[in-house]
Design a protein around this motif. Structure first.
Motif, PDB file in Angstrom:
ATOM      1  N   GLN A 260       0.804  -1.221   0.000  1.00 27.67           N
ATOM      2  CA  GLN A 260       0.000   0.000   0.000  1.00 27.67           C
ATOM      3  C   GLN A 260       0.836   1.270   0.000  1.00 27.67           C
ATOM      4  O   GLN A 260       0.313   2.350  -0.305  1.00 27.67           O
ATOM      5  N   ALA A 261       2.107   1.162   0.326  1.00 31.32           N
ATOM      6  CA  ALA A 261       2.930   2.352   0.546  1.00 31.32           C
ATOM      7  C   ALA A 261       2.878   3.361  -0.597  1.00 31.32           C
ATOM      8  O   ALA A 261       2.842   4.574  -0.346  1.00 31.32           O
ATOM      9  N   PRO A 262       2.871   2.934  -1.879  1.00 37.08           N
ATOM     10  CA  PRO A 262       2.865   3.936  -2.954  1.00 37.08           C
ATOM     11  C   PRO A 262       1.646   4.851  -2.946  1.00 37.08           C
ATOM     12  O   PRO A 262       1.719   5.965  -3.459  1.00 37.08           O
ATOM     13  N   VAL A 263       0.525   4.387  -2.377  1.00 38.52           N
ATOM     14  CA  VAL A 263      -0.691   5.205  -2.417  1.00 38.52           C
ATOM     15  C   VAL A 263      -1.233   5.499  -1.024  1.00 38.52           C
ATOM     16  O   VAL A 263      -2.369   5.951  -0.880  1.00 38.52           O
ATOM     17  N   GLY A 264      -0.443   5.256   0.007  1.00 42.64           N
ATOM     18  CA  GLY A 264      -0.851   5.613   1.356  1.00 42.64           C
ATOM     19  C   GLY A 264      -1.206   4.415   2.220  1.00 42.64           C
ATOM     20  O   GLY A 264      -1.990   3.560   1.812  1.00 42.64           O
ATOM     21  N   THR A 265      -0.643   4.362   3.395  1.00 42.02           N
ATOM     22  CA  THR A 265      -0.858   3.232   4.298  1.00 42.02           C
ATOM     23  C   THR A 265      -0.896   3.737   5.738  1.00 42.02           C
ATOM     24  O   THR A 265      -0.287   4.778   6.032  1.00 42.02           O
ATOM     25  N   PRO A 266      -1.633   3.070   6.656  1.00 43.39           N
ATOM     26  CA  PRO A 266      -2.369   1.824   6.446  1.00 43.39           C
ATOM     27  C   PRO A 266      -3.825   2.075   6.052  1.00 43.39           C
ATOM     28  O   PRO A 266      -4.448   3.041   6.479  1.00 43.39           O
ATOM     29  N   VAL A 267      -4.347   1.153   5.230  1.00 40.85           N
ATOM     30  CA  VAL A 267      -5.760   1.135   4.860  1.00 40.85           C
ATOM     31  C   VAL A 267      -6.252  -0.286   5.111  1.00 40.85           C
ATOM     32  O   VAL A 267      -5.651  -1.241   4.596  1.00 40.85           O
ATOM     33  N   TYR A 268      -7.298  -0.435   5.897  1.00 41.89           N
ATOM     34  CA  TYR A 268      -7.805  -1.781   6.143  1.00 41.89           C
ATOM     35  C   TYR A 268      -9.247  -1.731   6.631  1.00 41.89           C
ATOM     36  O   TYR A 268      -9.768  -0.685   7.024  1.00 41.89           O
ATOM     37  N   PHE A 269      -9.872  -2.908   6.597  1.00 41.69           N
ATOM     38  CA  PHE A 269     -11.239  -3.088   7.078  1.00 41.69           C
ATOM     39  C   PHE A 269     -11.221  -4.160   8.161  1.00 41.69           C
ATOM     40  O   PHE A 269     -10.593  -5.215   7.987  1.00 41.69           O
TER      41      PHE A 269
END
Length: 915
Positions: A408-417
């Motif tokens: 995810q790092a190239p587009v922003g992290t962390p993202v999760y459900f």
């Protein structure tokens, strides 16, 4: 010079199967049978159908009634135009009796044609008005579970992690409900409703409509959209319940997980008016007020950027149905909210496709990665079985890292459900208030159903990727004999689908912002594929609401956050405020949009004029992401001032045309004179007469100068030749970026050099579309090189789609045409392509082309809709013979140029053959 045949086929008679003309489709404000129209003067349009050639409308009659039975008796008690002599069949402005809020109107039309035929009445169509005044809301107020302290409001949003407010503030996402009783028979029931940031509404336990992420994103301090639903079939006599769930959207961005920006207009809230009309003619309004109840819901976290959490153990069964005991619920609080409520007219987002698992891997113990096969804007849908309180974590991503985990790092992290199970058998869940761009789904805390490791983790029964996008209908198709170009079509199309939401986003993950340059540069590519007229009008409204008092149109709209430098103020971006309204007029024939946008357009041009130094603009991002020796970003190959000034000049030429269309000759003369000064200064500053190059001689420098009309006619051929020379010197490769590539393609196509376009794009060994496909891309990437550290679902470089339709497919319109009234059919049989087919649903009806190139002849089948005409351009030589339906066409005029036969035709179906 080759021989050049020009044939004039003004009329070719054919024995019709039926000589009758009919009305095939009708539209009100671009839509069929819309509800929630808040224009007091909507426009009516229709399309004609006839098997006879050369059919044009000569007269029409429109009837509008407020009762369908009256219309059946041909009584237009609201508007009866009588028979009027007119060929106009698009955007006929309603001018009948005053229209009332929330009322439904029925209409039909009949036409007369140039053969003396009279159509039958069209099928009855309708539209329903929205809430035209504040009083029409009948005292409805904004209601919420909680309020937010003024100290926690962040408007505009911030994008600085160092700001002390970056990690502040959490909120609770509420459930709202209202019980009510119906004792009479219902004729019609309509819900006018909105929730901020997002809402989902249910009646008696069933979701209202099939929308996703209502309402569309706006600059909430300026305007908010409400949504209109027909709920007649969901209400019944006796007890009824309306339930509403609220999410954050861009109205509130929480301070944890990844976020591009941190903003807070307020806490989630909603307003609604349910209008019920009974069979006896009486009405009742169920409105949002202090009588509603509220409670915290099972959605425990929701961020438009960071993900969404759902705790199924917190579900309250039956909360949105009659009979639920809400004794422990709180009374809602009433509060102020946005005052400017407008009907949502753009098509809503919906779930339109689903992808199933293509491959499962286990890169680490306890971690499973699912390949869904397609990078798309989507939400994961999980069906799982396990114990109460078990938690499953889902991490979506476009790419995998070297170890096989999601990256995810190239587009922003962390993202999760996070999903917490209630433990009652198979449970199915998907996010309701957030979407993301992904191909891969990484699951932690659960195992595939066939896992035999003996784990007591929850079992995944199924996992799907649900594609969400703007539900605008498809308007075109394209296919050809070259499979690479067909794959390129899909590559671009998936990026378009993934970034067509309630705004045109740059990407469906990292930013989700409305960067404006894409909206006009890739606009034609999108319009060939999808009906985005209402969405374009919504973007224009966003720009008006984001325009500063000084006239600046910022690079993004809605402007949720204020960026620095060229990321806020770049002429190539802000000029969408001038270019998009004009393109909308050209494409759809909507003159009203020019009148409504004129003030915004003139203010922005005056702003640019004030920034110019001796007519030159030396600032902005330039040709973003062009290919140069440095890292990707602002323009490298094209000197400062070229793209910004050329775009400024283009704005002036457009504005002078618009002023004349609006009968403002004084403004037209002023902008024309100013454009002359800019052109002179531009050529003195950037043109090298000795080399016939602009600036550095980059592809963008020369192409934008040609396309914008800045090149003197005597120099144009040599400048275009230099463009081709540069492409050849780069191994038939592209160097132009976000701004320049469209102009490069248009100049080559207009100049009869589609063979160069073919050579540039029929390969995979240089950066470009084929290069991306060869590296596994399933959606267009942000960089030509398919850079893994950039977005891998980005439609800003999707301009080739326009050429696939206009060049290979051969469908465009003449320069002086509006709304495809005068169509240009000019297929380009280049390279090894032996056939191509294209269809496009224009404002007048379907245009189709189907051509085949054989060893010794060329065949073109074409369909031109009624009430329009076309010019056909066929490849031919001096010795060629042209046939139409096996009949040799008579030569009427011969000249020398470019080996092309030109034929003027009226509407109808034709088959041409060149031998």
């Amino acid at each position: 010079m080759n021989r050049y045949f020009i044939f004039f086929l003004f009329f070719i008679s054919a024995t019709p199967v039926s000589a009758q003309v009919s009305v095939s489709e009708t539209f009100c404000d671009y839509q069929q049978n819309p509800i929630g129209i808040d224009s007091k003067e909507p426009t009516l349009s229709w399309q004609l159908n006839s098997l006879q050639r050369g059919v044009t409308q000569t007269a029409c009659r429109i009837l509008v009634a407020d009762d369908s039975l009256l219309l059946e008796r041909n009584n237009g008690n609201v508007w009866d135009t009588k028979k009027i002599s007119s060929s106009q069949s698009i955007h006929v402005l309603f001018s009948g009796k005053e229209l009332g809020s929330a009322k439904t109107y029925f209409w039909k039309v009949k036409v007369w044609d140039n053969y003396g035929n009279t159509s039958a009445w069209s099928k009855t169509s309708s539209w329903q008005m929205g809430m035209l005044t504040k009083a029409d809301w009948k005292g409805a107020t904004w209601i919420a579970l909680n309020n937010i302290a003024d100290s926690l409001l962040i408007v505009p949003a911030i994008n600085n992690p160092g700001d002390p407010r970056w990690n502040t503030g959490e909120d609770t996402l509420p459930l709202l409900r209202k019980d009510f009783v119906i004792t009479k028979k219902i004729r019609k029931a309509t819900a006018f409703i909105t929730g901020l940031g997002q809402f989902e509404c249910s009646i008696n336990g069933s979701k209202v409509g099939d929308h996703f992420l209502d309402p569309g994103w706006t600059k909430f301090d300026k305007n908010t959209l409400y949504v209109t639903f027909d709920i007649t079939g969901q209400l019944h006599n006796g007890n009824n319940t309306i339930g509403v769930m609220l999410g954050n959207g861009f109205y509130y961005v929480p301070g944890s997980r990844y976020r591009k920006l941190k903003g807070a207009y307020g806490c989630p809230k909603m307003i609604c008016n349910i209008l019920i009309t009974y069979q006896d003619g009486t009405t009742e309004n169920i409105v949002s007020d202090e009588s509603w109840k509220a409670s915290a819901g099972p959605v425990t976290f929701s961020s438009i950027y960071g993900g969404e959490d759902y705790n199924a153990t917190l579900e309250q069964v039956g909360w949105n149905k009659p009979g639920f005991n809400d004794g422990k619920w709180r009374k809602v609080i009433t509060m102020d909210g946005p005052q400017n409520l407008q009907a949502q007219s753009a098509y809503p987002l919906k779930i339109l496709d689903s992808f199933t698992i293509k491959k499962i891997t286990q890169p680490k113990p306890g971690i499973w990665v699912y390949d869904m096969g397609q990078n798309a804007s989507a939400i994961p849908e999980l069906t799982v079985e396990g114990k109460r309180g078990d938690e499953v974590t889902i991490r979506p991503a476009e790419l995998l890292d070297d170890s096989g985990l999601v990256m995810q790092a190239p587009v922003g992290t962390p993202v999760y459900f996070n999903y917490t199970l209630k433990g009652s058998g198979a449970e199915t869940w998907h996010p309701q208030f957030m979407y993301y761009g992904f191909r891969y789904i990484q699951v932690e805390g659960a195992s595939p159903a066939n896992d035999t490791s003996g784990s007591d983790r929850p079992s995944i029964i199924s996992l799907r990727s649900l594609h969400t996008r703007n539900s605008a209908s498809a308007t075109g198709t394209f296919t050809c004999s070259d499979e690479l170009f067909n794959r390129i079509f899909k590559l671009i199309d998936w990026a378009i689908r993934s970034n067509t939401a309630s705004i045109f986003t740059d990407c469906p993950h990292r930013e989700k912002l409305g960067w404006l340059e894409e909206a006009y540069l890739v606009g034609s590519s999108i319009r060939y594929n999808y009906d985005i007229a209402t969405l374009c009008k919504k973007v224009i409204s966003d720009m008006k609401n984001s325009q500063t008092p000084g006239g600046l149109i910022p690079d993004i709209a809605p402007e949720y956050t204020v960026f620095d430098g060229g990321f806020r103020d770049s002429p190539e971006w802000g000029s969408n405020g001038v270019i998009m309204p004009y393109y909308l007029y050209q494409w759809y024939g909507d003159k009203q949009v020019l009148e409504d946008s004129y003030h915004m357009m003139t203010r922005y041009v005056e702003y640019l004029t004030g920034k110019a130094k001796n007519h030159i603009l030396y600032y902005g991002l330039g040709d973003w992401y062009d290919i140069g020796p440095k890292d990707l970003g602002p323009s490298q190959l094209t000197p400062p001032g070229i793209t910004s000034t050329a775009t400024y000049y283009y704005d002036l030429t457009i504005l002078s045309k618009v002023a004349r269309l609006l009968n403002n000759e004084k403004d037209a003369e002023r902008y024309t004179a100013l454009s002359v000064g800019v052109k002179d200064a531009y050529n003195k500053t950037f043109f090298h007469d000795d080399t016939k190059q602009y600036g550095s001689g980059s592809q963008t420098s020369n192409a934008i100068s040609v396309y914008m009309g800045l090149v003197n006619p005597s120099d144009k051929k040599q400048v275009v030749d230099n463009i081709v020379k540069d492409i050849r010197q780069h191994n038939n490769g592209v160097t132009a970026g976000d701004i320049g590539f469209r102009y490069l393609l248009r100049v080559l196509d207009d100049g009869g050099k589609s063979d160069v376009i073919y050579d540039m794009n029929s390969r995979s060994d240089v950066p470009g579309y084929g290069y991306q496909l060869a590296r596994g891309a399933t959606a267009l990437t942000e960089s030509w090189q398919a850079n893994r550290i950039s977005s891998n679902n980005h439609f800003m470089l999707g301009h080739l789609m326009e050429w696939l339709y206009s060049g290979l497919g051969g469908i465009s319109q003449e320069d002086t045409s509006v709304a495809f009234k005068q169509i240009k059919i000019r297929p380009q049989p280049v390279g090894d392509i032996t056939w191509a087919k294209a269809t496009f649903h224009s404002p007048y009806g379907w245009i189709t082309t189907n051509w085949h190139k054989y060893k010794d002849h060329f065949v073109l089948q074409v369909q031109i809709p009624a009430n329009s005409g076309a010019t056909i351009y066929l490849p031919a030589t001096a010795s060629s013979k042209v046939f139409e339906n096996n009949l040799l066409l008579k030569e009427t005029r011969i000249t020398c140029e470019n080996g092309t036969a030109v034929i003027e035709v009226a509407s109808g179906d034709y088959t041409f053959e060149v031998k």
